[in-house]
Write a protein that holds these residues in place. Structure first.
Motif, PDB file in Angstrom:
ATOM      1  N   VAL A   9       0.842  -1.202   0.000  1.00  0.00           N
ATOM      2  CA  VAL A   9       0.000   0.000   0.000  1.00  0.00           C
ATOM      3  C   VAL A   9       0.872   1.246   0.000  1.00  0.00           C
ATOM      4  O   VAL A   9       0.666   2.177  -0.788  1.00  0.00           O
ATOM      5  CB  VAL A   9      -0.949  -0.003   1.212  1.00  0.00           C
ATOM      6  N   TRP A  10       1.891   1.271   0.882  1.00  0.00           N
ATOM      7  CA  TRP A  10       2.762   2.446   0.952  1.00  0.00           C
ATOM      8  C   TRP A  10       3.564   2.589  -0.344  1.00  0.00           C
ATOM      9  O   TRP A  10       3.821   3.707  -0.797  1.00  0.00           O
ATOM     10  CB  TRP A  10       3.738   2.346   2.133  1.00  0.00           C
ATOM     11  N   LEU A  11       3.945   1.441  -0.943  1.00  0.00           N
ATOM     12  CA  LEU A  11       4.719   1.478  -2.193  1.00  0.00           C
ATOM     13  C   LEU A  11       3.884   2.058  -3.322  1.00  0.00           C
ATOM     14  O   LEU A  11       4.367   2.887  -4.104  1.00  0.00           O
ATOM     15  CB  LEU A  11       5.184   0.072  -2.548  1.00  0.00           C
ATOM     16  N   GLN A  12       2.647   1.657  -3.416  1.00  0.00           N
ATOM     17  CA  GLN A  12       1.767   2.191  -4.469  1.00  0.00           C
ATOM     18  C   GLN A  12       1.572   3.691  -4.284  1.00  0.00           C
ATOM     19  O   GLN A  12       1.618   4.457  -5.254  1.00  0.00           O
ATOM     20  CB  GLN A  12       0.423   1.465  -4.437  1.00  0.00           C
ATOM     21  N   GLN A  13       1.377   4.100  -3.035  1.00  0.00           N
ATOM     22  CA  GLN A  13       1.185   5.526  -2.766  1.00  0.00           C
ATOM     23  C   GLN A  13       2.433   6.340  -3.106  1.00  0.00           C
ATOM     24  O   GLN A  13       2.332   7.514  -3.471  1.00  0.00           O
ATOM     25  CB  GLN A  13       0.796   5.726  -1.298  1.00  0.00           C
ATOM     26  N   ALA A  14       3.602   5.708  -2.994  1.00  0.00           N
ATOM     27  CA  ALA A  14       4.861   6.400  -3.287  1.00  0.00           C
ATOM     28  C   ALA A  14       5.232   6.327  -4.762  1.00  0.00           C
ATOM     29  O   ALA A  14       6.268   6.863  -5.169  1.00  0.00           O
ATOM     30  CB  ALA A  14       5.986   5.804  -2.443  1.00  0.00           C
ATOM     31  N   GLY A  15       4.403   5.649  -5.560  1.00  0.00           N
ATOM     32  CA  GLY A  15       4.676   5.532  -6.987  1.00  0.00           C
ATOM     33  C   GLY A  15       5.719   4.494  -7.323  1.00  0.00           C
ATOM     34  O   GLY A  15       6.328   4.547  -8.399  1.00  0.00           O
ATOM     35  N   GLY A  16       5.927   3.522  -6.417  1.00  0.00           N
ATOM     36  CA  GLY A  16       6.930   2.493  -6.649  1.00  0.00           C
ATOM     37  C   GLY A  16       6.392   1.306  -7.419  1.00  0.00           C
ATOM     38  O   GLY A  16       5.193   1.205  -7.707  1.00  0.00           O
ATOM     39  N   GLU A  17       7.295   0.389  -7.746  1.00  0.00           N
ATOM     40  CA  GLU A  17       6.946  -0.798  -8.527  1.00  0.00           C
ATOM     41  C   GLU A  17       7.529  -2.036  -7.854  1.00  0.00           C
ATOM     42  O   GLU A  17       8.733  -2.098  -7.567  1.00  0.00           O
ATOM     43  CB  GLU A  17       7.506  -0.673  -9.943  1.00  0.00           C
ATOM     44  N   LEU A  18       6.697  -3.033  -7.586  1.00  0.00           N
ATOM     45  CA  LEU A  18       7.142  -4.274  -6.981  1.00  0.00           C
ATOM     46  C   LEU A  18       7.582  -5.246  -8.081  1.00  0.00           C
ATOM     47  O   LEU A  18       6.779  -5.668  -8.916  1.00  0.00           O
ATOM     48  CB  LEU A  18       6.020  -4.898  -6.148  1.00  0.00           C
ATOM     49  N   LEU A  19       8.876  -5.617  -8.061  1.00  0.00           N
ATOM     50  CA  LEU A  19       9.427  -6.490  -9.095  1.00  0.00           C
ATOM     51  C   LEU A  19       9.330  -7.968  -8.736  1.00  0.00           C
ATOM     52  O   LEU A  19       9.339  -8.825  -9.625  1.00  0.00           O
ATOM     53  CB  LEU A  19      10.897  -6.135  -9.341  1.00  0.00           C
ATOM     54  N   GLY A  20       9.280  -8.274  -7.463  1.00  0.00           N
ATOM     55  CA  GLY A  20       9.228  -9.668  -7.042  1.00  0.00           C
ATOM     56  C   GLY A  20       8.999  -9.775  -5.556  1.00  0.00           C
ATOM     57  O   GLY A  20       9.234  -8.831  -4.798  1.00  0.00           O
ATOM     58  N   GLU A  21       8.549 -10.946  -5.111  1.00  0.00           N
ATOM     59  CA  GLU A  21       8.233 -11.185  -3.700  1.00  0.00           C
ATOM     60  C   GLU A  21       8.544 -12.651  -3.397  1.00  0.00           C
ATOM     61  O   GLU A  21       7.939 -13.546  -3.972  1.00  0.00           O
ATOM     62  CB  GLU A  21       6.763 -10.875  -3.438  1.00  0.00           C
ATOM     63  N   GLU A  22       9.513 -12.873  -2.515  1.00  0.00           N
ATOM     64  CA  GLU A  22       9.955 -14.225  -2.204  1.00  0.00           C
ATOM     65  C   GLU A  22       9.958 -14.448  -0.690  1.00  0.00           C
ATOM     66  O   GLU A  22      10.297 -13.544   0.086  1.00  0.00           O
ATOM     67  CB  GLU A  22      11.374 -14.471  -2.740  1.00  0.00           C
ATOM     68  N   TYR A  23       9.607 -15.673  -0.275  1.00  0.00           N
ATOM     69  CA  TYR A  23       9.620 -16.048   1.134  1.00  0.00           C
ATOM     70  C   TYR A  23      10.439 -17.323   1.305  1.00  0.00           C
ATOM     71  O   TYR A  23      10.350 -18.248   0.500  1.00  0.00           O
ATOM     72  CB  TYR A  23       8.199 -16.276   1.650  1.00  0.00           C
ATOM     73  N   ILE A  24      11.232 -17.350   2.372  1.00  0.00           N
ATOM     74  CA  ILE A  24      12.055 -18.527   2.642  1.00  0.00           C
ATOM     75  C   ILE A  24      11.683 -19.066   4.027  1.00  0.00           C
ATOM     76  O   ILE A  24      11.199 -18.324   4.881  1.00  0.00           O
ATOM     77  CB  ILE A  24      13.559 -18.184   2.553  1.00  0.00           C
ATOM     78  N   PRO A  25      11.877 -20.361   4.255  1.00  0.00           N
ATOM     79  CA  PRO A  25      11.502 -20.946   5.543  1.00  0.00           C
ATOM     80  C   PRO A  25      12.211 -20.265   6.711  1.00  0.00           C
ATOM     81  O   PRO A  25      13.389 -19.902   6.611  1.00  0.00           O
ATOM     82  CB  PRO A  25      11.945 -22.398   5.411  1.00  0.00           C
ATOM     83  N   LEU A  26      11.493 -20.100   7.805  1.00  0.00           N
ATOM     84  CA  LEU A  26      12.071 -19.497   8.998  1.00  0.00           C
ATOM     85  C   LEU A  26      13.210 -20.375   9.499  1.00  0.00           C
ATOM     86  O   LEU A  26      13.053 -21.570   9.705  1.00  0.00           O
ATOM     87  CB  LEU A  26      11.001 -19.364  10.076  1.00  0.00           C
ATOM     88  N   GLY A  27      14.390 -19.796   9.652  1.00  0.00           N
ATOM     89  CA  GLY A  27      15.567 -20.549  10.056  1.00  0.00           C
ATOM     90  C   GLY A  27      16.446 -20.964   8.901  1.00  0.00           C
ATOM     91  O   GLY A  27      17.579 -21.390   9.112  1.00  0.00           O
ATOM     92  N   SER A  28      15.968 -20.834   7.669  1.00  0.00           N
ATOM     93  CA  SER A  28      16.764 -21.221   6.501  1.00  0.00           C
ATOM     94  C   SER A  28      17.919 -20.247   6.291  1.00  0.00           C
ATOM     95  O   SER A  28      17.813 -19.056   6.572  1.00  0.00           O
ATOM     96  CB  SER A  28      15.889 -21.256   5.252  1.00  0.00           C
ATOM     97  N   SER A  29      19.028 -20.770   5.766  1.00  0.00           N
ATOM     98  CA  SER A  29      20.197 -19.924   5.492  1.00  0.00           C
ATOM     99  C   SER A  29      20.612 -19.978   4.029  1.00  0.00           C
ATOM    100  O   SER A  29      21.702 -19.535   3.668  1.00  0.00           O
ATOM    101  CB  SER A  29      21.377 -20.360   6.374  1.00  0.00           C
TER     102      SER A  29
END
Length: 458
Positions: free
Chosen positions: A220-240
């Motif tokens: 929401v804040w990114l859209q309001q700031a005129g930004g662009e989301l290029l990607g979104e990734e999640y990794i397991p908690l504790g993963s290295s």
């Protein structure tokens, strides 16, 4: 001074002492390698204890110790931030006790190692409430662990002090939160980064509720700031392992990375970022979690140049903070060498508890104080500039989150943070800032636009 009670922390071979508690000392290297159970899981407790206010309910008597539970992880992948929470809570309790305690009674901590395991958080919360008869629990770092214990806290009409940032979208009548909500950190951080580094962003987070919900706010804040989301990734908690994620980031070429990676993974992410040849001056990481303790654990060279949004930094220039930093680091609790936002929010929660209990005792008498009575008398409680290292803060009278001053810091070569932006005034906590149609969190529950109230929404 009341002695600490150590329960279920194990008799482990390294024998590191924490106020009479024996627990396994986790090295910073070992911390990076450790893992936890799947973050989305909230398992049933391994033991069952009957609910009976007469048999198990906490009772207070003037002059007798006031028992509180410290439910943090001393081992496992959450140990670096949560060990410090345990240490600073003991420091604050000692400080309060030396000044006369609360209503003539000393505080006695019951210390439990949650072992970075959400099933253990749930089990031990039940034991603290029903067996140890603590009057309040201070605990948790992740939202997954908080949500693991909240059903027990609410079922027993008890009280949890949650002393760190979280995502909001929650309205319970049995919690007091002293860390920032999304509208008090990422709301400022996202437009700051867009303005100074560019509009293209890549989101990386640990795979559980807080990063995902925080990123909903950040979008929401990114859209309001005129930004662009290029990607979104999640990794397991504790993963290295961040190789695949960093390859995607290399291909996307964002202006900056927005990180909601926590614990051991956060340290591994920053180290691999630099080792893979990424440059902080052209693609910095903007984080909600990477403070002084994480930087110290990873090495200052891996944190330098990156950004953090938080209400507190060790470098804050005010007399109270200078005294806090000097005295804490010189104490037996300051062995890890730094202070940071999560510690400070835990420290202030001890004083929110003190003032709330005092208010309840003045109104009801100490023998009649219950966990819920403390909560109900904590709305509007203020921790002044003479006590709070971040400056004055106070508890909202309706949603029992904290009014505070958001800040953005940039990590320096020595591991300290330089404040590059600070809000002009205190910002009100808004748990439903991006969900106005759901209603408003009040002291009695979530009040929908049609006036209906739902209690204990999690």
């Amino acid at each position: 001074m009341a002695a600490a009670v150590a329960r279920d922390v194990g008799c482990l071979p390294t024998g590191q002492q924490l106020i009479g508690v024996t627990y396994m000392k986790v090295s910073r290297r070992g911390f990076i390698k450790s893992t936890v159970v799947a973050a989305g899981a909230v398992a049933a407790p391994h033991v069952w204890l009957p609910v009976s206010s007469e048999a198990w309910g906490a009772t207070l008597k003037k002059g007798e110790p006031i028992k509180v539970g410290l439910l943090f992880s001393l081992t496992g992948s959450l140990a670096v931030p949560e060990e410090d929470s345990t240490l600073v809570m003991q420091y604050a309790i000692d400080e309060i006790n030396k000044a006369g305690g609360i209503a003539g009674s000393p505080i006695q901590p019951v210390i439990v190692d949650a072992k970075s395991d959400f099933a253990v958080y749930s089990e031990k919360a039940k034991e603290l409430i029903l067996r140890d008869k603590v009057i309040a629990i201070f605990g948790c770092y992740t939202s997954a662990s908080r949500k693991a214990i909240l059903p027990t806290v609410m079922a027993n009409n008890h009280l949890l002090y949650y002393p760190t940032c979280y995502e909001g979208a929650e309205c319970t009548q049995n919690t007091i939160c002293t860390g920032p909500l999304a509208n008090q950190h990422s709301k400022d951080l996202i437009p700051f980064m867009v303005q100074n580094f560019g509009k293209k962003v890549f989101f990386v987070g640990s795979n559980y509720v807080w990063p995902k919900e925080s990123n909903k706010n950040a979008k929401v804040w990114l859209q309001q700031a005129g930004g662009e989301l290029l990607g979104e990734e999640y990794i397991p908690l504790g993963s290295s392992e961040f190789g695949p994620v960093l390859n995607k980031i290399r291909e996307a070429k964002p202006s900056f990375i927005f990180s909601t990676v926590v614990g051991a993974s956060d340290i591994a992410f920053h180290k691999q970022f630099k080792q893979e040849g990424f440059k902080v001056d052209s693609m910095p990481i903007a984080s909600l979690t990477t403070g002084e303790i994480e930087t110290r654990a990873m090495g200052n060279e891996f944190g330098a140049g990156h950004f953090l949004s938080a209400p507190y930094f060790q470098a804050l220039d005010n007399p109270t903070n200078k005294k806090f930093v000097e005295n804490f680091l010189a104490s037996k609790y300051g062995k890890n060498g730094v202070t940071h936002y999560n510690m400070e929010e835990t420290y202030t929660s001890a004083y929110v508890f003190k003032y709330g209990l005092e208010a309840a005792a003045a109104k009801l008498g100490i023998e009649n104080v219950t966990p819920r009575a403390i909560r109900d008398n904590s709305g509007g409680i203020k921790v002044g500039a003479d006590v709070s290292p971040e400056g004055p803060i106070w508890i909202d009278e309706q949603n029992f989150n904290c009014w505070l001053v958001p800040k953005i810091g940039q990590c320096q070569a020595d591991g300290s943070f330089k404040i590059v932006k600070q809000a002009a005034e205190h910002v009100a906590p808004d748990p439903y800032s991006i969900y106005p149609n759901l209603g408003t969190c009040t002291k009695d529950g979530l009040k929908a636009p049609d006036g209906k109230i739902r209690k204990n929404v999690i």
